[in-house]
Design a protein around this motif. Structure first.
Motif, PDB file in Angstrom:
ATOM      1  N   THR A 701       0.859  -1.202   0.000  1.00 26.42           N
ATOM      2  CA  THR A 701       0.000   0.000   0.000  1.00 26.42           C
ATOM      3  C   THR A 701       0.883   1.236   0.000  1.00 26.42           C
ATOM      4  OG1 THR A 701      -0.087   0.090   2.428  1.00 26.42           O
ATOM      5  CG2 THR A 701      -1.779  -1.219   1.327  1.00 26.42           C
ATOM      6  N   ALA A 704      -2.142   7.796  -1.678  1.00 26.63           N
ATOM      7  CA  ALA A 704      -2.649   8.221  -2.982  1.00 26.63           C
ATOM      8  C   ALA A 704      -1.941   9.490  -3.460  1.00 26.63           C
ATOM      9  CB  ALA A 704      -4.155   8.456  -2.897  1.00 26.63           C
ATOM     10  N   LEU A 707       0.771   8.821  -5.903  1.00 27.99           N
ATOM     11  CA  LEU A 707       0.319   8.532  -7.258  1.00 27.99           C
ATOM     12  C   LEU A 707       0.001   9.817  -8.007  1.00 27.99           C
ATOM     13  CD1 LEU A 707      -0.542   6.503  -9.433  1.00 27.99           C
ATOM     14  CD2 LEU A 707      -2.829   6.486  -8.399  1.00 27.99           C
ATOM     15  N   THR A 727      -5.262   5.860   0.467  1.00 26.45           N
ATOM     16  CA  THR A 727      -4.226   4.883   0.179  1.00 26.45           C
ATOM     17  C   THR A 727      -4.578   4.101  -1.079  1.00 26.45           C
ATOM     18  OG1 THR A 727      -5.275   3.222   1.591  1.00 26.45           O
ATOM     19  CG2 THR A 727      -3.588   4.613   2.601  1.00 26.45           C
ATOM     20  N   ILE A 728      -3.568   3.662  -1.777  1.00 27.93           N
ATOM     21  CA  ILE A 728      -3.716   2.797  -2.943  1.00 27.93           C
ATOM     22  C   ILE A 728      -3.197   1.418  -2.547  1.00 27.93           C
ATOM     23  CG2 ILE A 728      -3.059   2.386  -5.329  1.00 27.93           C
ATOM     24  CD1 ILE A 728      -4.848   4.758  -5.026  1.00 27.93           C
ATOM     25  N   GLU A 729      -3.946   0.383  -2.869  1.00 23.59           N
ATOM     26  CA  GLU A 729      -3.543  -0.982  -2.537  1.00 23.59           C
ATOM     27  C   GLU A 729      -3.185  -1.730  -3.809  1.00 23.59           C
ATOM     28  OE1 GLU A 729      -6.976  -2.430  -0.483  1.00 23.59           O
ATOM     29  OE2 GLU A 729      -6.299  -1.663   1.460  1.00 23.59           O
ATOM     30  N   ASN A 730      -2.077  -2.425  -3.772  1.00 22.65           N
ATOM     31  CA  ASN A 730      -1.599  -3.191  -4.920  1.00 22.65           C
ATOM     32  C   ASN A 730      -1.789  -4.685  -4.633  1.00 22.65           C
ATOM     33  OD1 ASN A 730      -0.279  -3.703  -7.413  1.00 22.65           O
ATOM     34  ND2 ASN A 730       1.607  -4.163  -6.281  1.00 22.65           N
TER      35      ASN A 730
END
Length: 814
Positions: A701, A704, A707, A727-730
């Motif tokens: 994670t 954001a 990004l 948050t961005i989750e991969n």
């Protein structure tokens, strides 16, 4: 001359008749047919699955769902028939003449432990149907359960080959199949959502249930429409001789059942109801925690059944079920001067069924049943928001949305059972069903703007079947069958031939090899984004482009009965392949797609259907199941173990590579023990252990903001709630993380107090999760704050929801 010619013809006819009679006598001897029904003495409740046999020739048959039997046997002097059913004292019929006999046997229920040990004998040549297990109401009521709720599905989950979605839930996964691949039948009516309390309990009231049969493979041709299992549940008929009331008061719900004669010995009724009182507990708690919020949840069940004897050859059964769940939450914040902010959300779903069945006996060898069935399932969810600053204020806002779905069936089916001779039992039948699926009906109102969308997807299903139960010299039994299914939708009709075959061979009188093959098809599909059977899952029929799901299953097993002690051992291995199974595409949800379309002010209606959000693939499951079971005596129970693998593969999921299904379980162990030291005390224990589910979790994670900066975009303000994501989750491969194994020990004790008159009181104390093991219910990525370093770290966390839970319940009968 003409006279001599006629006389010659008569002599030839007489000779041929004599030859056929002699040939029949050589093959079968002089035979007679004994037929009738098997009842419980004192109530005239029919006993399905009872055993009727002649000990010398070892000819035998089982009573059908309605307690009817027919047995053709060679006649001889000193001939007698034995009637047996589990939990009842045997009855014997002596036959003194070479004539067909109609006899309704009445068995006395065992009331003492000594009687159980002495009389509960079975023929050592009896072999159960492959991959089939029958549970009695007594077994279901003795097993300790969560919150003391005696639950049919929770008991089935303790059997090998049957798994739950997660701890505490009643969703059923059988031999690698999903919850929609189980054909759940209540008095021949299909149940589409069998869950209460968001999946923690099933809808079946134990006091209204007579018998439960689970079939995991080797499906008889009379069943169809699902890939993985059949759960056939029969309600009590009702006492034809006397009035009885029984019920119970538990931690979260209470139930009552009333039965009795309408016309003594001719007609009866059974009525039962169950309701929860969670609302009464939740409302005051919420008021203490949050003064402006109110919430509530309740469910209830109603069962009704009426049956009428219309003579020796005709019987009529009328049965119905209705149940509903409802959850609601409202939060209001007052700002003074009449200004307020209110948010509300609700969810409710319900099942309704009605069945009319007419039994007709053409001869003592031909039994028929005509059924007319109605089944309906519907779900509704709503959400609303209102901001009010006073009459005419331009800042006032109102938003309301409602989503509903469901499915309704109208079915007519006709079944005939023919017993032409002692070695054959032929079953034929046909069924037609009109399905009306309602995948969605959604409305939204935003101030003066409104939008509505509704869909109906019809499907017409028809099937014919034939099967033959063949008994060769009481050693080799074979059940070949064929089911032909057609499913019509607008623009297309799908045809599915489904051959079936099951066999058993007695190597020894108490040792049998068993094998089976079954091809199944399924044209009704459940689109699900959850694992606990939430009511927001959608039932849809196949389309002119979406093919029916299909499966092929082979199984091989061995069954051994040990006389002393009375134990049965079984081992079964299976392999099942599934084609055309459906799943949502990555990130897709039909419910959320429609919501996004509604929220998009530029949308000119709905931009897609459910078919645009799913992908088709295949799956396979294989494993070995072990079961040791003791059904008679003071000490009863079973030990089950399953070793299995379940995988799936979709072109548009996991980069086209195979992956373990979420409900793949490598090991599954269940131990259920029940002991009755006296007639007034029942002790019970259950312990389960299972490998954790395979789930998909993010591998990393990051904020954001990183990004946005990387893409050269302007970071939106923090109050821009519609688009700002913190948050961005991969994510990596699908279902490549295995949850921790879960296990728990449950115990219970029942104290039985007989009353001076008929009836008794049962006081039960049970403890769920005795050693308070924290089984993870789900995982999430959270932050952990270190007070010494004053830093937060992102880590994987889990939530457990069922600690040790003691429960007291009270049951009564009179």
């Amino acid at each position: 001359m003409i006279f001599h010619y006629v006389r010659t013809i008569d002599m030839v006819r007489c000779c041929l008749t004599t030859v056929f009679l002699l040939l029949g006598a050589l093959l079968f001897g002089q035979t007679i047919t004994v037929s009738g029904h098997l009842y419980e003495r004192g109530s005239l409740e029919s006993l399905p699955g009872g055993l009727v046999y002649e000990p010398v020739s070892q000819k035998a048959t089982m009573t059908n769902t309605y307690g009817f039997y027919t047995l053709t046997i060679p006649y001889r002097d000193s001939l007698y028939i034995v009637f047996n059913s589990f939990g009842f004292i045997n009855d014997t019929l002596w036959i003194k003449s070479a004539e067909d006999v109609e006899y309704d046997a009445k068995l006395t229920k065992i009331t003492t432990l000594e009687a159980v040990t002495i009389t509960a004998e079975k023929r050592n040549t009896e072999v159960a149907q492959m991959s089939s297990i029958t549970l009695t109401a007594k077994e279901i009521k003795q097993v300790p359960m969560l919150f003391g709720e005696k639950d049919v599905f929770k008991t089935l989950l303790l059997l090998p080959g049957v798994q739950s979605a997660s701890e505490g839930t009643s969703g059923i996964y059988v031999r690698g199949g999903g919850p929609d691949q189980n054909l759940i039948i209540l008095d021949e009516a299909t149940i589409y959502n069998a869950n209460h309390l968001l999946g923690f309990f099933s809808i079946f009231n134990g006091d209204a249930i007579k018998s439960v049969e689970l079939i995991k493979g080797g499906f008889p041709a009379r069943y169809g429409g699902r890939l993985s299992s059949v759960i056939d549940i029969n309600m009590k008929d009702g006492n034809k001789e006397d009035y009885h009331v029984e019920g119970g008061i538990g931690l979260i719900s209470s139930n009552v059942m009333v039965e009795g004669p309408i016309i003594k010995n001719k007609a009866s009724f059974m009525l039962s109801g169950r309701t929860t009182y969670l609302d009464l507990l939740m409302v005051p708690i919420m008021k203490l925690v949050s003064g402006g919020a109110t919430t509530g949840y309740y469910f209830f069940d109603l069962n009704a059944k009426f049956n009428f004897d219309l003579g020796k050859k005709d019987k009529l059964y009328l049965s119905s079920y209705f149940g509903r769940d409802k959850f609601h939450f409202t939060d209001t914040e007052n700002y003074g001067s009449g200004e307020y902010d209110r948010y509300k959300v609700g969810l409710f779903w319900q099942n309704a069924t009605a069945t009319a069945r007419w039994n007709h006996l053409f001869t003592n060898k031909i039994f028929s049943n005509l059924s007319l069935v109605f089944s309906d399932y519907s779900m509704n969810t709503y959400m609303g928001y209102k901001f009010y600053e006073g009459a005419g204020n331009p800042n006032n806002e109102t938003f309301n949305s409602r989503f509903s779905s469901g499915i309704r069936d109208y079915t007519a089916k006709y079944d005939v059972s023919i017993n032409p001779n002692p070695t054959h039992r032929i079953l034929v039948g046909a069924a037609v069903t009109a399905h009306i699926a309602r995948p969605n009906a959604m409305t939204m109102n935003v101030d003066t703007f409104s939008m509505r969308q509704a869909e109906k997807e019809p499907g017409f299903e028809y099937a014919v079947y034939a099967e033959d139960e063949i008994n060769i010299r009481n050693r080799f039994r074979i059940n070949p069958g064929l089911r032909l299914v057609g499913f019509s939708v607008p623009g297309k009709t799908w045809f599915s031939p489904e051959p079936r075959l099951s066999m058993s061979y007695n190597i020894l009188p108490n040792l049998a090899l068993k094998a089976s093959y079954a091809m199944m098809s399924q044209s009704l599909i459940l689109l699900s984004t959850s694992t606990i059977g939430l009511p927001t899952d959608l039932w849809v029929p196949v389309t002119d482009k979406i093919r029916p799901q299909r499966s092929q299953q082979v199984a091989l097993g061995i069954h051994y009965d040990l006389k002393k002690p009375r134990l049965s051992f079984s081992i079964e291995g299976y392999y099942k392949k599934m084609d055309n199974i459906l799943a949502y595409k990555e990130g897709a949800s039909y419910f959320m797609t429609m919501l996004d379309n509604l929220m998009d002010e530029t949308a000119t209606g709905f931009q897609g259907t459910w078919t645009d959000n799913v992908t088709s693939g295949k799956g396979w499951s294989y494993g070995v199941e072990f079961l040791v079971r003791k059904e008679v005596g003071k000490f009863t129970g079973w030990i089950g173990y399953t070793l299995s693998w379940t995988k799936q593969q979709f072109d548009e999921l996991n980069f086209g590579e195979p992956f373990f299904a979420r409900y793949d379980r490598r090991h599954d162990v269940s131990i259920v023990l029940m002991y009755s030291p006296t007639s007034r005390i029942n002790l019970s224990l259950s312990w389960v252990f299972a490998t954790g589910n395979a789930v998909t979790l993010p591998t990393s994670t990051y904020p954001a903001e990183d990004l946005y900066n990387y893409l050269g975009l302007t970071v939106p303000p923090s109050n821009y709630s519609w688009t700002y994501v913190y948050t961005i989750e991969n994510y990596g491969k699908k279902n490549d993380f295995r949850m921790k194994p879960f296990h728990h020990l449950d115990i219970g004790v029942q104290f039985i107090k007989p009353h001076a008159k008929k009836g008794q009181s049962i006081f039960e104390i049970s403890i769920y999760n005795v050693y308070n093991h924290h089984n993870p219910f789900f995982y999430f990525i959270g932050e952990s704050y270190n007070e010494q370093t004053h830093q937060s770290t992102v880590q994987l966390q889990s939530l457990s929801i069922f600690p040790i839970i003691p429960t007291f319940t009270y049951h009564f009968k009179f």
